[in-house]
Design a protein around this motif. Structure first.
Motif, PDB file in Angstrom:
ATOM      1  N   ARG A   1     102.960 -24.233  70.075  1.00  0.00           N
ATOM      2  CA  ARG A   1     101.560 -24.398  70.487  1.00  0.00           C
ATOM      3  C   ARG A   1     100.987 -23.005  70.680  1.00  0.00           C
ATOM      4  O   ARG A   1     101.477 -22.228  71.487  1.00  0.00           O
ATOM      5  CB  ARG A   1     101.440 -25.166  71.787  1.00  0.00           C
ATOM      6  CG  ARG A   1      99.986 -25.323  72.220  1.00  0.00           C
ATOM      7  CD  ARG A   1      99.886 -25.823  73.636  1.00  0.00           C
ATOM      8  NE  ARG A   1      98.970 -26.941  73.727  1.00  0.00           N
ATOM      9  CZ  ARG A   1      98.613 -27.487  74.874  1.00  0.00           C
ATOM     10  NH1 ARG A   1      99.107 -27.055  76.005  1.00  0.00           N
ATOM     11  NH2 ARG A   1      97.755 -28.480  74.881  1.00  0.00           N
ATOM     12  N   HIS A   2      99.942 -22.705  69.900  1.00  0.00           N
ATOM     13  CA  HIS A   2      99.290 -21.406  69.951  1.00  0.00           C
ATOM     14  C   HIS A   2      98.088 -21.498  70.895  1.00  0.00           C
ATOM     15  O   HIS A   2      97.242 -22.376  70.743  1.00  0.00           O
ATOM     16  CB  HIS A   2      98.791 -20.998  68.555  1.00  0.00           C
ATOM     17  CG  HIS A   2      99.866 -21.043  67.519  1.00  0.00           C
ATOM     18  ND1 HIS A   2     100.801 -20.048  67.380  1.00  0.00           N
ATOM     19  CD2 HIS A   2     100.164 -21.985  66.581  1.00  0.00           C
ATOM     20  CE1 HIS A   2     101.620 -20.352  66.384  1.00  0.00           C
ATOM     21  NE2 HIS A   2     101.258 -21.526  65.891  1.00  0.00           N
TER      22      HIS A   2
ATOM     23  N   LEU B   1      97.548 -17.750  78.563  1.00  0.00           N
ATOM     24  CA  LEU B   1      98.847 -18.406  78.585  1.00  0.00           C
ATOM     25  C   LEU B   1      99.637 -18.046  77.339  1.00  0.00           C
ATOM     26  O   LEU B   1      99.075 -17.946  76.256  1.00  0.00           O
ATOM     27  CB  LEU B   1      98.676 -19.921  78.659  1.00  0.00           C
ATOM     28  CG  LEU B   1      97.997 -20.462  79.903  1.00  0.00           C
ATOM     29  CD1 LEU B   1      97.754 -21.966  79.757  1.00  0.00           C
ATOM     30  CD2 LEU B   1      98.824 -20.182  81.140  1.00  0.00           C
ATOM     31  N   PRO B   2     100.950 -17.878  77.489  1.00  0.00           N
ATOM     32  CA  PRO B   2     101.766 -17.587  76.297  1.00  0.00           C
ATOM     33  C   PRO B   2     101.903 -18.827  75.416  1.00  0.00           C
ATOM     34  O   PRO B   2     101.743 -19.958  75.881  1.00  0.00           O
ATOM     35  CB  PRO B   2     103.111 -17.177  76.887  1.00  0.00           C
ATOM     36  CG  PRO B   2     103.160 -17.827  78.227  1.00  0.00           C
ATOM     37  CD  PRO B   2     101.740 -17.904  78.714  1.00  0.00           C
ATOM     38  N   ASP B   3     102.205 -18.602  74.135  1.00  0.00           N
ATOM     39  CA  ASP B   3     102.467 -19.713  73.239  1.00  0.00           C
ATOM     40  C   ASP B   3     103.651 -20.519  73.771  1.00  0.00           C
ATOM     41  O   ASP B   3     104.515 -20.000  74.478  1.00  0.00           O
ATOM     42  CB  ASP B   3     102.798 -19.204  71.839  1.00  0.00           C
ATOM     43  CG  ASP B   3     101.575 -18.696  71.093  1.00  0.00           C
ATOM     44  OD1 ASP B   3     100.450 -18.849  71.596  1.00  0.00           O
ATOM     45  OD2 ASP B   3     101.768 -18.136  69.992  1.00  0.00           O
ATOM     46  N   ILE B   4     103.680 -21.785  73.414  1.00  0.00           N
ATOM     47  CA  ILE B   4     104.761 -22.678  73.818  1.00  0.00           C
ATOM     48  C   ILE B   4     105.659 -22.882  72.606  1.00  0.00           C
ATOM     49  O   ILE B   4     105.176 -23.167  71.514  1.00  0.00           O
ATOM     50  CB  ILE B   4     104.201 -24.035  74.286  1.00  0.00           C
ATOM     51  CG1 ILE B   4     103.370 -23.843  75.544  1.00  0.00           C
ATOM     52  CG2 ILE B   4     105.314 -25.041  74.509  1.00  0.00           C
ATOM     53  CD1 ILE B   4     102.623 -25.083  75.965  1.00  0.00           C
TER      54      ILE B   4
ATOM     55  N   ALA C   1     109.602 -26.943  76.288  1.00  0.00           N
ATOM     56  CA  ALA C   1     108.601 -26.058  76.903  1.00  0.00           C
ATOM     57  C   ALA C   1     107.254 -26.766  77.009  1.00  0.00           C
ATOM     58  O   ALA C   1     106.524 -26.585  77.982  1.00  0.00           O
ATOM     59  CB  ALA C   1     108.473 -24.764  76.104  1.00  0.00           C
ATOM     60  N   TYR C   2     106.931 -27.608  76.022  1.00  0.00           N
ATOM     61  CA  TYR C   2     105.688 -28.380  76.068  1.00  0.00           C
ATOM     62  C   TYR C   2     105.735 -29.376  77.224  1.00  0.00           C
ATOM     63  O   TYR C   2     104.769 -29.532  77.970  1.00  0.00           O
ATOM     64  CB  TYR C   2     105.472 -29.097  74.735  1.00  0.00           C
ATOM     65  CG  TYR C   2     104.116 -29.748  74.602  1.00  0.00           C
ATOM     66  CD1 TYR C   2     102.987 -28.994  74.331  1.00  0.00           C
ATOM     67  CD2 TYR C   2     103.960 -31.118  74.739  1.00  0.00           C
ATOM     68  CE1 TYR C   2     101.739 -29.579  74.201  1.00  0.00           C
ATOM     69  CE2 TYR C   2     102.722 -31.719  74.612  1.00  0.00           C
ATOM     70  CZ  TYR C   2     101.609 -30.939  74.342  1.00  0.00           C
ATOM     71  OH  TYR C   2     100.378 -31.534  74.218  1.00  0.00           O
TER      72      TYR C   2
END
Length: 148
Positions: free
Chosen positions: A41-42, A47-50, A55-56
Motif C-alpha cells: 500500500r503506497h 505514513l510509511p508504505d505498508i 502489516a495492513y
C-alpha cells in the motif's frame, strides 16, 4: 482477456463487501482471502508504505483503536480488468491515540481515493490519497492558513 460487465460488477461488489467487512466490522482475517502475500500500500503522506497483509491488518487495528466507531462509506467504484478505483468517505470519533495525537473526542468525515491493482483476483497494490489536512483540522490539531 477483458472481463464482461457482469464480471466487473461482481468484482466491484465483492471488493466493496470486503472493504466494509475489514474497516466497518473490524474483520481483519478477511484480508487473507483477497490480498496477495506481497501486497504493497503506497501512501504519499507521512505514513510509511505498508508491505504485506499482516502489516495492513495492523494498520486497520491501529485506526480502529484510535477511532473505535471507524466506518467507511463507499461513494463510487469504477473497475476494469485489473484496476479498482474507489471514492469513499471515512468517519469516526477520535477516542484513542492516533499518530501521536492524544484522543480529542472529535469526529472526522474525510474523503479518500483508493486505487487498487489486482493480480489473480487478489489485491497486489493500493495507492491511497486522503485529505490529511482536513482530518487534522477536524481533530482540532491544525488550522487552515486563513484561520490562523
Amino acid at each position: 482477456m477483458a472481463q464482461s460487465r457482469r464480471e466487473t460488477d461482481q468484482l466491484k461488489d465483492e471488493m466493496s463487501s470486503l472493504a466494509e467487512r475489514v474497516w466497518n466490522d473490524g474483520d481483519v482475517d478477511a484480508i487473507d482471502d483477497r490480498f496477495a502475500h506481497d501486497f504493497v500500500r503506497h501512501t504519499p503522506e507521512s505514513l510509511p508504505d505498508i508491505h504485506g497483509p499482516e502489516a495492513y491488518k495492523e494498520r486497520v487495528r491501529e485506526l480502529r483503536s484510535a477511532f473505535p466507531d471507524f466506518e467507511i462509506d463507499i461513494e463510487r467504484t469504477v473497475a476494469d480488468d485489473e484496476l479498482l478505483l474507489t471514492h469513499l468517505t471515512i468517519s469516526g470519533t477520535h477516542d484513542g491515540e492516533f499518530m501521536g495525537i492524544e484522543p480529542t473526542g472529535e469526529s472526522i468525515d474525510v474523503p479518500v481515493m483508493s486505487l487498487m491493482r489486482l493480480e489473480d483476483d487478489r489485491v497486489a497494490e493500493e495507492w491511497l490519497l486522503s485529505d490529511s489536512m482536513e482530518m487534522m483540522v477536524q481533530l482540532g490539531v491544525a488550522a487552515y492558513p486563513d484561520e490562523v
